[in-house]
Design an enzyme around this catalytic site. Structure first.
Site, PDB file in Angstrom:
ATOM      1  N   ALA A   1       3.140 -29.081   7.395  1.00 25.42           N
ATOM      2  CA  ALA A   1       3.747 -28.065   8.259  1.00 25.42           C
ATOM      3  C   ALA A   1       5.233 -28.355   8.357  1.00 25.42           C
ATOM      4  O   ALA A   1       5.641 -29.510   8.279  1.00 25.42           O
ATOM      5  CB  ALA A   1       3.116 -28.135   9.646  1.00 25.42           C
TER       6      ALA A   1
ATOM      7  N   SER B   1      12.447 -31.712   7.682  1.00 27.83           N
ATOM      8  CA  SER B   1      12.662 -32.787   6.698  1.00 27.83           C
ATOM      9  C   SER B   1      12.084 -34.128   7.153  1.00 27.83           C
ATOM     10  O   SER B   1      12.558 -35.173   6.724  1.00 27.83           O
ATOM     11  CB  SER B   1      14.155 -32.966   6.388  1.00 27.83           C
ATOM     12  OG  SER B   1      14.737 -31.723   6.080  1.00 27.83           O
ATOM     13  N   ARG B   2      11.144 -34.078   8.029  1.00 28.11           N
ATOM     14  CA  ARG B   2      10.461 -35.285   8.472  1.00 28.11           C
ATOM     15  C   ARG B   2      11.357 -36.258   9.234  1.00 28.11           C
ATOM     16  O   ARG B   2      10.994 -37.411   9.426  1.00 28.11           O
ATOM     17  CB  ARG B   2       9.794 -36.015   7.286  1.00 28.11           C
ATOM     18  CG  ARG B   2       8.675 -35.202   6.624  1.00 28.11           C
ATOM     19  CD  ARG B   2       7.601 -34.895   7.655  1.00 28.11           C
ATOM     20  NE  ARG B   2       6.425 -34.227   7.135  1.00 28.11           N
ATOM     21  CZ  ARG B   2       6.167 -32.919   7.292  1.00 28.11           C
ATOM     22  NH1 ARG B   2       7.015 -32.119   7.888  1.00 28.11           N
ATOM     23  NH2 ARG B   2       5.031 -32.424   6.855  1.00 28.11           N
ATOM     24  N   LEU B   3      12.544 -35.797   9.657  1.00 27.80           N
ATOM     25  CA  LEU B   3      13.391 -36.672  10.457  1.00 27.80           C
ATOM     26  C   LEU B   3      13.120 -36.366  11.937  1.00 27.80           C
ATOM     27  O   LEU B   3      13.926 -35.755  12.631  1.00 27.80           O
ATOM     28  CB  LEU B   3      14.869 -36.466  10.092  1.00 27.80           C
ATOM     29  CG  LEU B   3      15.683 -37.763   9.979  1.00 27.80           C
ATOM     30  CD1 LEU B   3      14.974 -38.799   9.106  1.00 27.80           C
ATOM     31  CD2 LEU B   3      17.064 -37.481   9.445  1.00 27.80           C
TER      32      LEU B   3
END
Ligand SMILES: Cc1cc2nc3c(=O)[nH]c(=O)nc-3n(C[C@H](O)[C@H](O)[C@H](O)COP(=O)(O)O)c2cc1C
Length: 221
Positions: free
Chosen positions: A11, A197-199
């Site tokens: 997601a 961006s998974r940050l």
């Protein structure tokens, strides 16, 4: 039938403003309350469900053990859940009175993790909650010796039928002797907010034994 591509499941998060240390200015509890309210408003099923992890002491050494319970009260003193004191979790908590509890609301990209000591709540708190439970739930609590094996569904239904008969003339069904609440008093509460961006944003609050904030720290995702 289409193949289930588990590896491709992902997601994209983002949307709300970035979680910052300032969101914790009034302590951890108001933000837990706000995110719980967000989950309720969003129509998420069982918004107060949390995964409770305990420690099982076995001959092979300590082992993690987790399951879902419902948070039934929230205050600066901690979160309360109700269960059978002789269940697997109850026996584990008697031996090692520490646990973690994790709320996860993926639809909102929110997760909250609490870790701390666990204490049975006073009887009057259990009683007040017990009285709010529907009659069927009270009967179910009497019928089940939670976490013990049972021979069949029919046997379980029979146990419920027995207690239903036993309490047929009892308006105010009493609290079962080994059933009640526990309060998890956190020494750590971590908030996770999914970002692009998974940050992701992670903010951890560390608390002293009086529940006062010792530190508010950002963690790498
Ligand atoms: C959404 C959900 C909510 C649950 N809520 C509770 C609860 O509040 N108390 C409880 O004892 N078990 C609850 N359960 C059942 C537990 O997950 C578990 O099966 C049960 O407590 C026995 O756990 P144990 O054998 O590890 O002690 C819930 C399960 C689900 C899926």
């Amino acid at each position: 039938m289409r193949e289930l591509d588990i590896a491709a499941m992902r997601a994209e998060y983002g949307g709300e403003p970035d979680l910052t240390e300032s969101w914790l200015a009034d302590g951890w509890e108001p933000l837990v309350r706000r995110w719980l309210e967000d989950a309720v408003t969003s129509g998420i099923a069982e918004p107060n469900a949390m995964v409770l992890a305990t420690v099982e002491s076995s001959d092979e050494g300590p082992r993690p053990f987790s399951r879902t319970v419902l948070c039934k009260d929230l205050s600066p003193a901690g979160v309360i859940f109700y269960t059978h004191y002789d269940s697997a979790k109850g026996r584990q908590l008697a031996a090692v009175p520490h646990a973690s509890a994790t709320f996860v609301w993926p639809a909102l990209a929110h997760q909250i993790h609490l870790r701390g000591s666990v204490h049975p709540v006073p009887d009057d708190i259990t009683l007040a909650y017990w009285r709010s439970r529907p009659r069927n739930s009270r009967l179910g609590a009497w019928a089940s010796q939670q976490s013990r094996p049972v021979g069949s569904r029919a046997e379980l239904d029979g146990l419920l039928a027995d207690v239903t008969t036993r309490f047929a003339d009892v308006e105010d069904i009493p609290v079962p002797p080994r059933w009640g609440g526990y309060r998890l008093r956190p020494d750590v509460v971590e908030f996770w907010q999914g970002r692009r961006s998974r940050l992701h944003n992670r903010i951890r609050v560390r608390l002293d034994e009086r529940g006062e904030t010792l530190a508010v720290e950002r963690l790498q995702p």
